[in-house]
Structure formats: structure tokens, C-alpha cells
Design an enzyme around this catalytic site. Structure first.
Site, PDB file in Angstrom:
ATOM      1  CB  CYS A  96      -3.825   3.143  -1.632  1.00 11.75           C
ATOM      2  SG  CYS A  96      -5.007   4.438  -1.237  1.00 11.75           S
ATOM      3  CG  ASP A 100      -0.314  -2.710   5.778  1.00 10.83           C
ATOM      4  OD1 ASP A 100      -1.268  -2.794   6.585  1.00 10.83           O
ATOM      5  OD2 ASP A 100      -0.418  -2.149   4.674  1.00 10.83           O
ATOM      6  CG  HIS A 157      -1.966   0.958   1.330  1.00 12.36           C
ATOM      7  ND1 HIS A 157      -1.766   2.273   1.665  1.00 12.36           N
ATOM      8  CD2 HIS A 157      -3.294   0.825   1.112  1.00 12.36           C
ATOM      9  CE1 HIS A 157      -2.929   2.918   1.671  1.00 12.36           C
ATOM     10  NE2 HIS A 157      -3.872   2.058   1.330  1.00 12.36           N
ATOM     11  CE  LYS A 182      -8.108  -0.932   5.198  1.00  7.26           C
ATOM     12  NZ  LYS A 182      -7.868   0.497   5.398  1.00  7.26           N
TER      13      LYS A 182
END
Length: 395
Positions: free
Chosen positions: A350, A181, A78, A207
């Protein structure tokens, strides 16, 4: 009478302040328990995962990365996991190196291990790709069990980096740290940071069915204790003098100013909700949905779905990024939204470097969570076929 009222207001205010602090710290403990950190002080609240990565970049990164050091990433990261390290490289003279995809359209982990060297100071890797739906095997804890069951004798696995071993072990063997991540994994599966043994891990509340405006950084205690502050101000200090200041211990050192108290408490409530459902149950259900979505999409003519093909040995996350020949993904998304009330995303998600690597500028993406059903997927496929027929009618 006035003094009595003033006393009551001050007393109430103090009680509310204490209650807010208590609930805020309770939320930290909930996050810690949710990802199985060894101590709640390893959890730092941030505005989002992006800020969490920047925190590591501007504290640990600028302190430890020197000219010609290497930062290893994948092309599937990302933007939030790429741009901060570009800035660090510009400031320090470090070199960014990128792992490409293999033939299954997943990051080539074996190549990543081959690229590791004593120059490598940090490995930055996603746990689950928000485009490819692929899971990166950060830590292969099944190795001892599976290989032993097959009759093999495992010797000294804790110090051996091979094609069977995990990214974290191999990175640590060359003295590198690992930042994960986990934005796309923490809400969808059991994530155990002690098991993963990564040095840093980040995720975002929104999220996880929680509010926007808050996320968190997990960092190993010894690393956080050695890192300088990220921002200066209130709450992150021990003592302030006119010519210098001393700083609080982590996590307070990294939480300058008034924190997002309500948002953090909201994240704690979301964790209660997810935990009540059961993360393993959520994961098992989403694996079923993921295969159903992939198989259903595969029936659409002229479609290309990005990422690995699901099989007995390969599972996908519950999302599919795709393109259909000669139809722009934004046109598809707009038609589905306006004509059928079906919401998908279109664009580069992204992940522009990944899309360039795939040879496209954008893709459409259908994403699922535990609240979706097979019927939702059937409705989506019906609407998608209708959209394809509509756009093909102009050819």
C-alpha cells in the site's frame, strides 16, 4: 406468568444494553489512557485507521481547506493517508506537495520544514514507515535535556522553528494542523499524544493484537467540537425535526449508527494485554530484534534492504523490506510459505509512490512483533538462503 416472563426479558435486555454501553465506553477510556489523551471524548471509534483519516478529510478538510491551500505529505505515506487528500484536493482546488527521501532513505524532515509556508493548511505524516522501518521525529522532546546537558543555553524553544525542532512546532508556527498515521507506532512503542502535540492521530485495532473492524481517531477537543458530522443517522444526533437536526457533542457526533461494540471491547482487551506486557519493554525488545534482523539479512548475497542503516543514533522498527537481485519478491514469498511455512509479505505494501521513488515495483517484507524470537529470525534467514539457492539454480 406471560407478563412476568416478558418483564424479565425486557429487564434483562435493558441490563445487557447498559452493560454493553458501559464496556464500550470503558474501551474508549482505555484507548485514551493508552495514548495519554487529555480526555476520553477526544477518542472517536471508526472501522479502521482508513476511515479515521477519511473522517478528518471530509469534515475538517472540506470545511477548512480552500483553493490554492497546500497539503504537505511524504512520498512514504500509506495509500490510506494519500488518497483521501487527493479527493479533498480535487473538490477544493488545494495543492498536494510531497517531501522526498534523503540519502539515508528516510523522509527528509529538514526539507519538509523548508516546504512549510502560510499556504500550508495540513501536514500528513506517518510516525513509523511500514516499508522503510524509519521513525519520523514528530516531536523532539529530548531537545531541552540533551542540549542543556551539553552546556548550551536554550532560549524560547517553544516558539523557535529550526533544524533541531519538531515537525509539529514548525507546522503550528505557520498555522497548519498535523495528522499523524500512528498505525505502525502505537502497537510497538509508548505513544503520548499530549507530548506529540499533533492535532489528529489514527491507529487500527488489528495491528494492536485486537480484532479487525475497529480503529480510532484521536483529535484535539476544540477541533472535534468545530467539525461537522461525517455520517448521518442514529446515535449522532441531539434532536431530529422534519426539516433539520441538531447533533451530539463529540465523539458521538462521529459515530452514526450501531457501533462495533464487540470489536471496541476487544480492542480494550488487547490494550489491557499490551499494557500488562509494558510498551517500553516491548519497544526495547523490538529494537534489539530489529537490529538482529537487519544484520542477519545483510549477510544474504545480492540483497538490498530499504530504509536507514541502524547505528548508535538511528533505530529501525522491527521490519525489513528488501529485494534480491533477479528474484521477484512474490516468488520468494511463495517459496518461503510453501516450502518452509515462513510467512512474509510481498507487493507494494500500500505504498506504490514510495516504491516508484525507490525504483522498484514491489518488495518483500519481513515483520516482527514482541512474540518473535532470535530463533525465528535464524529460521527465516536459513529458509531465505534456501529460496535464493533454489531460484539461482535455474540461471
Amino acid at each position: 406468568m406471560l407478563l412476568a416472563c416478558l418483564y424479565l426479558i425486557i429487564s434483562s435486555s435493558s441490563q445487557l444494553r447498559a452493560r454493553a454501553t458501559e464496556e464500550y465506553e470503558l474501551a474508549r477510556k482505555k484507548v485514551s489512557h493508552f495514548i495519554n489523551a487529555s480526555d476520553s471524548r477526544e477518542i472517536v471509534f471508526t472501522r479502521n485507521a482508513t476511515e479515521a483519516i477519511n473522517l478528518v478529510a471530509y469534515t475538517w478538510g472540506l470545511q477548512n481547506i480552500k483553493p490554492d491551500d497546500e497539503i504537505l505529505l511524504t512520498v512514504a505515506e500509506h495509500h490510506s493517508a494519500i488518497v483521501p487528500w487527493q479527493l479533498v484536493a480535487q473538490k477544493t482546488g488545494a495543492v498536494l506537495k510531497f517531501v522526498e527521501l534523503n540519502g539515508d532513505e528516510v523522509p527528509d524532515v529538514d526539507n519538509l520544514k523548508d516546504m512549510l509556508s502560510r499556504k500550508t493548511k495540513l501536514v500528513v505524516v506517518h510516525h513509523v514507515s511500514n516499508v522503510l522501518a524509519s521513525l519520523v521525529r514528530i516531536r523532539r522532546m529530548w531537545l531541552n535535556i540533551e542540549m542543556s546537558d551539553l552546556g548550551y543555553t536554550i532560549l524560547n524553544t517553544d516558539r523557535l522553528c529550526s533544524s533541531y525542532q519538531d515537525i509539529v512546532l514548525c507546522a503550528h508556527d505557520v498555522g497548519a494542523k498535523v495528522l499523524v498515521d500512528a498505525c505502525q507506532s502505537v502497537p510497538h512503542m509508548v505513544v503520548d499524544v499530549q507530548n506529540l502535540n499533533a492535532d489528529f492521530l489514527v491507529a487500527s485495532s488489528h495491528k494492536m493484537c485486537g480484532p479487525t473492524g475497529v480503529g480510532f481517531l484521536y483529535g484535539k477537543s476544540d477541533l472535534l467540537s468545530a467539525m461537522p458530522p461525517f455520517l448521518g443517522g442514529g446515535e449522532m444526533i441531539s434532536d431530529v425535526f422534519l426539516d433539520h437536526s441538531t447533533y451530539a457533542e463529540p465523539p458521538s457526533r462521529f459515530e452514526a449508527g450501531t457501533p462495533a461494540i464487540g470489536e471496541a471491547i476487544g480492542l480494550g482487551a488487547a490494550i489491557d494485554y499490551l499494557s500488562g506486557l509494558g510498551m517500553q519493554k516491548i519497544h526495547d525488545y523490538e529494537i534489539f530484534l530489529a537490529k538482529y534482523l537487519y544484520d542477519s539479512l545483510s549477510s544474504v548475497p545480492n540483497i538490498h534492504i530499504y530504509g536507514p542503516v541502524p547505528s548508535n543514533h538511528v533505530s529501525r522498527a522491527a521490519l525489513c523490506s528488501f529485494n534480491i537481485d533477479n528474484i521477484h519478491p512474490t516468488d520468494l514469498a511463495t517459496y518461503l510459505d510453501q516450502q518452509h511455512g515462513v510467512a512474509i509479505r510481498s507487493g507494494h505494501h500500500c505504498a506504490q509512490p514510495l516504491h516508484r521513488h525507490l525504483g522498484v515495483s514491489a518488495s518483500a517484507r519481513a515483520s516482527l512483533h514482541f512474540y518473535n524470537t532470535v530463533e525465528d529470525i535464524d529460521d527465516f534467514i536459513w529458509a531465505l538462503n534456501d529460496a535464493v539457492s533454489f531460484f539461482n539454480s535455474f540461471k
